[in-house]
Structure formats: structure tokens, C-alpha cells
Design an enzyme around this catalytic site. Structure first.
Site, PDB file in Angstrom:
ATOM      1  N   GLU A 132       3.977  -2.980  -4.469  1.00  0.00           N
ATOM      2  CA  GLU A 132       4.954  -2.158  -3.765  1.00  0.00           C
ATOM      3  C   GLU A 132       5.290  -2.804  -2.434  1.00  0.00           C
ATOM      4  O   GLU A 132       4.388  -3.120  -1.650  1.00  0.00           O
ATOM      5  CB  GLU A 132       4.395  -0.751  -3.556  1.00  0.00           C
ATOM      6  CG  GLU A 132       5.348   0.192  -2.850  1.00  0.00           C
ATOM      7  CD  GLU A 132       4.738   1.566  -2.601  1.00  0.00           C
ATOM      8  OE1 GLU A 132       5.420   2.409  -1.986  1.00  0.00           O
ATOM      9  OE2 GLU A 132       3.572   1.795  -3.007  1.00  0.00           O
ATOM     10  N   ASP A 147       4.998   8.963   5.806  1.00  0.00           N
ATOM     11  CA  ASP A 147       3.966   7.968   6.083  1.00  0.00           C
ATOM     12  C   ASP A 147       3.143   8.355   7.299  1.00  0.00           C
ATOM     13  O   ASP A 147       3.662   8.890   8.283  1.00  0.00           O
ATOM     14  CB  ASP A 147       4.593   6.591   6.303  1.00  0.00           C
ATOM     15  CG  ASP A 147       5.175   6.028   5.032  1.00  0.00           C
ATOM     16  OD1 ASP A 147       4.446   6.013   4.023  1.00  0.00           O
ATOM     17  OD2 ASP A 147       6.345   5.622   5.027  1.00  0.00           O
TER      18      ASP A 147
END
Length: 272
Positions: free
Chosen positions: A55, A66
Site C-alpha cells: 500500500e 490517520d
């Protein structure tokens, strides 16, 4: 349930299915693109350590899902001049790593160039899949169609609070794999695998045979081994990026990921 048959499995799903069906626990490490001058060397190290997919985060200024580690990594990459165009140019120069590349970002970056141009650029750079963290399934129609037309598999996310009917829709419409978010919160290292992980992956398995990767909070071999008991494999992001931020080079990352690879390879009760 019966899944749609209009779209055949693409490179990501075929690759992950084949490895899963051979009894392998799947490992997908994450790296923020452009975070260091030699960031693509880290991707080679990931493949050498036994990653099954990789990724690559396309940094965004407001990464709401995040945690601190990846937020800071995005800030560092942006301060270094990283952009979607430059990151994809870096990927274009890579030799074939032998595993699928999956880009991840937020929908604002997709809209910046438009879905058609964005997905076409991903494919030209050799990217096989796309995760858009803030794209709900009920708003995914346009991007899903455009991505499929470009040969890019759009991966959808499921969380512990996703209702079962919505979960079935996500599982049916996701391509490549289903990204199971282990807990309600942001990415980041945690002391233990969230208790909600087992329940979520169990519910996903009721509605699809597509590979299921578990992410958010997985950082140790023990956590990877435990996750493997419920899911087909793991996504490891914050733990990798903390090491990068602390100065880890490709060899260091390879050694760390090898410990996770070994944990996933150890015999355990496979997912039902």
C-alpha cells in the site's frame, strides 16, 4: 448472498486469492509515498520480506482517518514536495516487484484531477488497486465505474459499526479485497488487537469469499498471528512509518516485516 458477476476479479484479487487459497497469511505493509529521498527502496525491501501486496499512501493535508504517525509522515512528504504526480512518477520507474501495488488516499485528491484522469494515471504507473479512506459505499458509484474501466480495483472499508446490510453491500462491491478496520478510531500502534476485530471479520465472512485484510493497530508478530486467526491477513502501516520516521532504512524494514511474515506463516487456526 449472491455477488455481482459483471466484473471479473482483477490482478489484486486474483493474486491474493491464489496465495490465500495456498494457505498463506497475507501481508500488506504501507508506506507514505515521498516520505524520504529513497522511498522506493523501501518498497523493494517490502517485497523482499514477503509482502503479498504493498500500500502506497498519497499524502493529503487533512488525513482524518490517520493517527499521529501517518499524519506526521504525510506532513513530511508534503514538505519535501511530494505530490500525486511525483509519487506516481517514482512508481513508474520501479521494476516489477512481483506483488500488486495499491494506492491509498482521500477523495479530495481524486476530485482534484477528476476520477478519469486520476485512475488513468494510477494505471500508467503500475498501480493495481485504490483505497479511498473517506469514500462511503453509497457514494462510490462513479469512482467504482471509472476505476474498473481503467483496470484499477477499488477497495472498500468496513468498520465494527457497519450495519450488516451495509456490510453485505461493501463486501459485494469491493474489489481486490475487503479492508476490515479493526476498531473505531484512527490508525496507530496499540498494545493489543482490538476485540472488535474478530466479530467484524466474522460478519464479513458471512457475506463474501473475497479476501479480508485486517488493519488499524497491528504492529507486532503476536498481533499478526492473532489477526490471522480471524482474517486472511493484515495491513501494517503506523508501525512501519514510525520506524521510517526514526531513521530505519530498507534493511531495517525488511528485518521487521520478516518477523511479521514468519508469524503469519506459523501454523494457526485458519479463518473459517
Amino acid at each position: 448472498m449472491t455477488e455481482p458477476t459483471t466484473l471479473a476479479a482483477g490482478a489484486v484479487e486474483l493474486h491474493l486469492r491464489a496465495r490465500r487459497d495456498a494457505g498463506r497469511g497475507l501481508l500488506m505493509p504501507y508506506l507514505t509515498g515521498g516520505v524520504t529521498p529513497g522511498w522506493t527502496d523501501h518498497l523493494r525491501a517490502f517485497a523482499a520480506a514477503g509482502a503479498d501486496a504493498i500500500e502506497i499512501g498519497l499524502p493529503f493535508s487533512d488525513p482524518t482517518l490517520d493517527g499521529v504517525t501517518i499524519q506526521q509522515s504525510s506532513e513530511v512528504a508534503l514538505a519535501r514536495g511530494a505530490s500525486t504526480r511525483r509519487i506516481l512518477a517514482g512508481l513508474s520507474g520501479l521494476p516489477d516487484l512481483g506483488v500488486p501495488l495499491v494506492a491509498s488516499t482521500y477523495y479530495n485528491l481524486v476530485l482534484h484531477d477528476g476520477p478519469e484522469a486520476f485512475c488513468a494515471a494510477l494505471r500508467r504507473a503500475g498501480v493495481d488497486g485504490l483505497i479511498v479512506a473517506d469514500l462511503p459505499v453509497h457514494e462510490a458509484d462513479e469512482l467504482a465505474e471509472v476505476a474498473a474501466g481503467a483496470g484499477v480495483e477499488l477497495v472498500l472499508l468496513a468498520s465494527p459499526v457497519t450495519p450488516q446490510d451495509r456490510l453485505a453491500e461493501i463486501a459485494a462491491r469491493s474489489r481486490g479485497f475487503v479492508y476490515a478496520v479493526s476498531l473505531m478510531g484512527t490508525t496507530g500502534e496499540r498494545a493489543a488487537l482490538a476485540a472488535s476485530a474478530a466479530e467484524l471479520t466474522g460478519r464479513i465472512r458471512q457475506v463474501t469469499d473475497r479476501p479480508v485484510l485486517l488493519g488499524f493497530g497491528i504492529s507486532t508478530p503476536d498481533q499478526a498471528r492473532e489477526a490471522r486467526r480471524h482474517a486472511d491477513g493484515v495491513v501494517v502501516g503506523a508501525a512501519v512509518m514510525r520506524r521510517v520516521r526514526d531513521g530505519a532504512g530498507p534493511d531495517d524494514l525488511r528485518a521487521y516485516l520478516t518477523t511479521l511474515r514468519q508469524a503469519l506463516d506459523q501454523e494457526c487456526d485458519p479463518p473459517p
